[in-house]
Each structure stands twice: as C-alpha cells, then as structure tokens.
Write a protein that holds these residues in place. Structure first.
Motif, PDB file in Angstrom:
ATOM      1  N   THR A 277      -3.624   3.716  -0.518  1.00 38.44           N
ATOM      2  CA  THR A 277      -3.383   4.152  -1.892  1.00 38.44           C
ATOM      3  C   THR A 277      -3.351   5.671  -1.996  1.00 38.44           C
ATOM      4  O   THR A 277      -2.531   6.241  -2.731  1.00 38.44           O
TER       5      THR A 277
ATOM      6  N   ILE B 172      -0.121   7.553  -3.523  1.00 42.93           N
ATOM      7  CA  ILE B 172      -0.158   8.484  -4.658  1.00 42.93           C
ATOM      8  C   ILE B 172       0.522   9.798  -4.286  1.00 42.93           C
ATOM      9  O   ILE B 172       1.270  10.378  -5.087  1.00 42.93           O
TER      10      ILE B 172
ATOM     11  N   HIS C 269      -0.976  -2.639  -9.317  1.00 45.09           N
ATOM     12  CA  HIS C 269      -1.585  -1.490  -8.647  1.00 45.09           C
ATOM     13  C   HIS C 269      -0.528  -0.481  -8.215  1.00 45.09           C
ATOM     14  O   HIS C 269      -0.751   0.740  -8.322  1.00 45.09           O
TER      15      HIS C 269
ATOM     16  N   LEU D  22       0.252   1.619 -11.033  1.00 46.81           N
ATOM     17  CA  LEU D  22      -0.805   2.615 -11.226  1.00 46.81           C
ATOM     18  C   LEU D  22      -0.603   3.789 -10.280  1.00 46.81           C
ATOM     19  O   LEU D  22      -0.790   4.954 -10.656  1.00 46.81           O
ATOM     20  N   VAL D  23      -0.233   3.488  -9.047  1.00 46.33           N
ATOM     21  CA  VAL D  23       0.057   4.526  -8.050  1.00 46.33           C
ATOM     22  C   VAL D  23       1.158   5.452  -8.567  1.00 46.33           C
ATOM     23  O   VAL D  23       1.046   6.688  -8.482  1.00 46.33           O
TER      24      VAL D  23
ATOM     25  N   ALA E 127      -0.247   7.657 -11.326  1.00 51.34           N
ATOM     26  CA  ALA E 127      -1.127   8.701 -10.789  1.00 51.34           C
ATOM     27  C   ALA E 127      -0.321   9.786 -10.086  1.00 51.34           C
ATOM     28  O   ALA E 127      -0.629  10.976 -10.201  1.00 51.34           O
TER      29      ALA E 127
ATOM     30  N   GLU F 194      -5.845   9.523 -10.837  1.00 53.73           N
ATOM     31  CA  GLU F 194      -5.975   9.289  -9.406  1.00 53.73           C
ATOM     32  C   GLU F 194      -7.298   8.590  -9.087  1.00 53.73           C
ATOM     33  O   GLU F 194      -7.327   7.630  -8.295  1.00 53.73           O
TER      34      GLU F 194
ATOM     35  N   THR G 187      -9.121   6.679 -10.980  1.00 52.74           N
ATOM     36  CA  THR G 187      -9.084   5.299 -11.465  1.00 52.74           C
ATOM     37  C   THR G 187      -8.288   4.419 -10.517  1.00 52.74           C
ATOM     38  O   THR G 187      -8.688   3.288 -10.194  1.00 52.74           O
ATOM     39  N   THR G 188      -7.158   4.920 -10.058  1.00 53.06           N
ATOM     40  CA  THR G 188      -6.310   4.149  -9.146  1.00 53.06           C
ATOM     41  C   THR G 188      -7.011   3.903  -7.816  1.00 53.06           C
ATOM     42  O   THR G 188      -6.929   2.801  -7.241  1.00 53.06           O
TER      43      THR G 188
ATOM     44  N   SER H 257      -7.449  -3.968 -12.543  1.00 54.98           N
ATOM     45  CA  SER H 257      -6.082  -3.443 -12.564  1.00 54.98           C
ATOM     46  C   SER H 257      -5.567  -3.387 -13.997  1.00 54.98           C
ATOM     47  O   SER H 257      -4.839  -2.460 -14.374  1.00 54.98           O
TER      48      SER H 257
ATOM     49  N   ALA I  34      -7.326  -0.412 -15.822  1.00 60.86           N
ATOM     50  CA  ALA I  34      -6.710   0.846 -15.393  1.00 60.86           C
ATOM     51  C   ALA I  34      -5.337   1.020 -16.030  1.00 60.86           C
ATOM     52  O   ALA I  34      -4.976   2.124 -16.470  1.00 60.86           O
ATOM     53  N   GLN I  35      -4.578  -0.063 -16.105  1.00 59.63           N
ATOM     54  CA  GLN I  35      -3.257  -0.001 -16.728  1.00 59.63           C
ATOM     55  C   GLN I  35      -3.359   0.413 -18.189  1.00 59.63           C
ATOM     56  O   GLN I  35      -2.578   1.245 -18.673  1.00 59.63           O
TER      57      GLN I  35
END
Length: 404
Positions: free
Chosen positions: A66, A70, A226, A229-230, A233, A283, A285-286, A318, A321-322
């Motif tokens: 991850t 990122i 996820h 999310l990446v 971030a 970042e 959080t991810t 997930s 975070a979203q």
C-alpha cells in the motif's frame, strides 16, 4: 517481513514512479492512456509485488504494498485504479493457494502478465453475461462497462451466469477471438484508467478458467475499495507537492496580503499546512486499512470465527475510511486554488485534475450507503454486505416503488 525486502522493492519501483510522474500532466492534457507507463511497471514486476519470492514476486505484505501504491498514485492516480482488478485477481489466487495449487497463475503474474475487470453491466442490475456450451465448447456472450484496466491487460476477470442461473467467475485472455474492448469512458476525472466497455461474442473459455463466484475470496469488495482509498491518498500527496511548488515559485502578490512574497504569507502558509495535514490523514488512514488487510489475509489460516470477524472488520474499516476520505481529499484538492489565485485555473497547469480525479474516485460505491452500513453495525450489530450490484431497476421494482 524484513525492512530489507521493502527497501529493495522500493528502490526498484521508485525511479519508475518518478518517470511516470514526469509525464502525468502531458498525458492528462492529451488524454493519452498510460500504455507505456504500465508497460514499465510490468517489466519491473510490479504486478507481482504481493506474490511470494519463491514464485518470482517481491513478497510484500499489504501495508508495504500500500505504501508503494500510494506513491504510484501520487505520480499518476489513474494507474493504481487501472491495476485494481489485477491486484484483486492476484489476491484471489494467493488466498486459495494454501488449499489448492495456484502456482500457474502466480507465475504468470510474476512473469509480467496483467488482468483487467469485467463485472459491471449496463442496463438491468445483476448479470446478463452468459457462459454457455456451443459446439462442445464453453462460450461467453455479454456486454460489460467500467471494465477498468482491461485495455492494458492480458487476462480479464469476468462475472457471468450459466443458463441455469448459477453465478460463475471466468478468466479469459484478452486475445481471444470475440473479445473487444473500447476506450469509451467519458468521465471528467480519472480519464486514463481504461474504464470503458468490453464485449464478448461467442468468446471461447477454457473449462479450467471457470469457478463458482461464491468461492471468491470473501474480502474482495473491501480490497477493491482499498485501491480507491490508495488513489485518494495519492491524489492528496500530489496536491501537497503542487501547491507547495507553486507557492514557493509565485511572484505575483495581492496588495492586501501579508508579505512581500506569497511564500512568506502567514495565511497562505496556514492553508498549505491544512492541505498537508489532510494528505497525512488520508495516507495514515489508508495504511491503517492495509494493516487490517494483512490481518484478514492471515485469518484464512485460522478458524471460521476468526476469519469471519476479520472480514467484518475489513469491510467496516474500508467503509469508514471511504466515508472520511471521500470528503477530505476533494476538499484538500479544492483548497489549492484558495492560495494560488485565478492564474491557477489555467488549463495549461491542469491543477483542476486533482479535484476532478478525487471527486470521480469518491463517486464509486456511494459512501452515503457505507455510512448507513457502518451505523447499522454500531447500533444493531448488523453484518455488512460483501457483494452488491448496480443497474436500472426492472419493471417489477418500478411498480413496487410507485405503489409505496
């Protein structure tokens, strides 16, 4: 996992990320799909970053992978999303490998082959794509949209139904006769992900490449989320880089500002600091979600109760975070313009791409529904759903809605 393993992988990939970043603005302005850039990653083995070293991969855990994803997203947020289906199909084979030998697929991916996606369909919700027999062969017929990454790929991960209604997963080569992929994605952001249409017309499928959809790894939806999310971030990191560089170099100042140079204006520095803090939170959080992915992957070797608890945790985390990043990152990307003035809206700079990309990513799997799901867990301990579909409501559903 040792620090040396991650350091070795990072040293291999970071120069490629830098090359990708160098051309990102030009590709955006020309709407040029990153075939060459994804090719660099293929050649370097990035598609096998999660695969154990014994099969030719880097053997990274989710937190390590991850971190690199990122960084790649900061270079070009389109590319991690374009690799999203490949990452998920790799995880599918890693998840099952301890139960049955998936070496063939792991070695294919270690050799640089990539997979794309063909799940979502236009029209009525559910799956209309059919896997049937014709002339003693299995053939696939259907039309898919949002087939992200398929235009760059060697294989396609497809959802379909047999004539009896059974849901199946199908893996088919992009070179198979009867497979066509089109670059017809017309969104205002994430324009270079290859998220267009793929059509299957009597495309032959090998029987070994068909499996029951119900047997898929259980946290696939969370993993797909996820990767978004990446992307968010990474976009936030790119915003920090661009806003800092533009403030540092800016010579024009407002007469009612606070300093002879913008770079020394306390109010401007405050906004830049707030953008930086939001990027840090995105970042962090991810990466926290990545740690939970590591735990859910490990839980496959534990008992059923432990695995179920881990899958609930990753689905909820997930989603949480979203919910946060879907507002936080577009806000950070929009704040960039508060410190740079009207000249920052120049199409030549394309700074608006960060907001457009972030807002586009945030529209996936609407976070308003994730908020409800998380709330239902907190209040009622209702287990979250793991798979859902989207499509135009059928006539029966429309009649039921009208009658309410």
């Amino acid at each position: 996992m040792s620090d040396n393993v991650f350091a070795t992988a990072a040293a291999k990939y970071r120069p490629i990320f830098a090359r990708i970043a160098a051309g990102a603005l030009d590709r955006e302005q020309a709407r040029e799909l990153p075939f060459e850039q994804i090719g660099w990653l293929k050649e370097a083995g990035f598609g096998a970053a999660r695969i154990p070293a014994e099969f030719g991969g880097d053997g990274l855990n989710w937190e390590e992978f991850t971190q690199l994803l990122i960084e790649l997203a900061a270079a070009d947020s389109n590319i991690p999303q374009a690799l999203r289906a490949h990452i998920a199909l790799t995880e599918e084979h890693l998840y099952h490998h301890h139960r049955e030998d998936r070496s063939v697929w792991l070695q294919r991916f270690a050799n640089g082959q990539l997979a794309g996606n063909a799940w979502t369909e236009p029209g009525v919700g559910g799956t209309g794509t059919v896997l049937d027999e014709a002339g003693g062969k299995l053939v696939l017929n259907g039309r898919k949209f949002y087939t992200t990454g398929t235009i760059f790929a060697d294989w396609i991960d497809v959802t379909a139904k047999r004539p009896d209604g059974t849901d199946v997963s199908v893996i088919i080569s992009t070179k198979t006769a009867g497979v066509e992929t089109f670059d017809d994605w017309d969104g205002f952001g994430q324009r270079l992900t290859g998220s267009g249409t793929t059509v299957f017309t009597d495309a032959e499928v090998g029987p070994a490449n068909v499996s029951a959809f119900a047997d898929r790894f259980p946290y696939q939806t969370a993993l797909y989320q996820h990767i978004l999310l990446v992307s968010l971030a990474g976009i936030a990191k790119a915003v920090v880089t661009d806003v800092a560089a533009n403030v540092r170099e800016r010579k024009r100042v407002f007469g009612h500002g606070n300093a002879p140079l913008v770079r020394n204006d306390a109010q401007i520095l405050q906004v830049v600091g707030e953008i930086s803090a939001k990027a840090y939170a995105a970042e962090a959080t991810t990466l926290r979600v990545a740690q939970t992915l590591d735990r859910v992957f490990a839980s496959r070797l534990q008992n059923d109760d432990a695995e179920k608890a881990a899958n609930i945790a990753i689905e909820l985390e997930s989603g949480q975070a979203q919910i946060v990043l879907s507002a936080l990152v577009p806000d950070a990307a929009g704040a960039l313009f508060n410190v740079l003035g009207a000249s920052s809206t120049s199409t030549g700079k394309a700074l608006d791409r960060h907001w457009r990309n972030a807002r586009t990513v945030a529209t996936h799997n609407p976070f308003i529904y994730k908020s409800r799901i998380v709330g239902d867990w907190e209040v009622n301990a209702t287990e979250p759903p793991y798979v859902w579909t989207i499509g135009v409501a059928g006539a029966d559903a429309e009649r039921r809605t009208a009658a309410v």
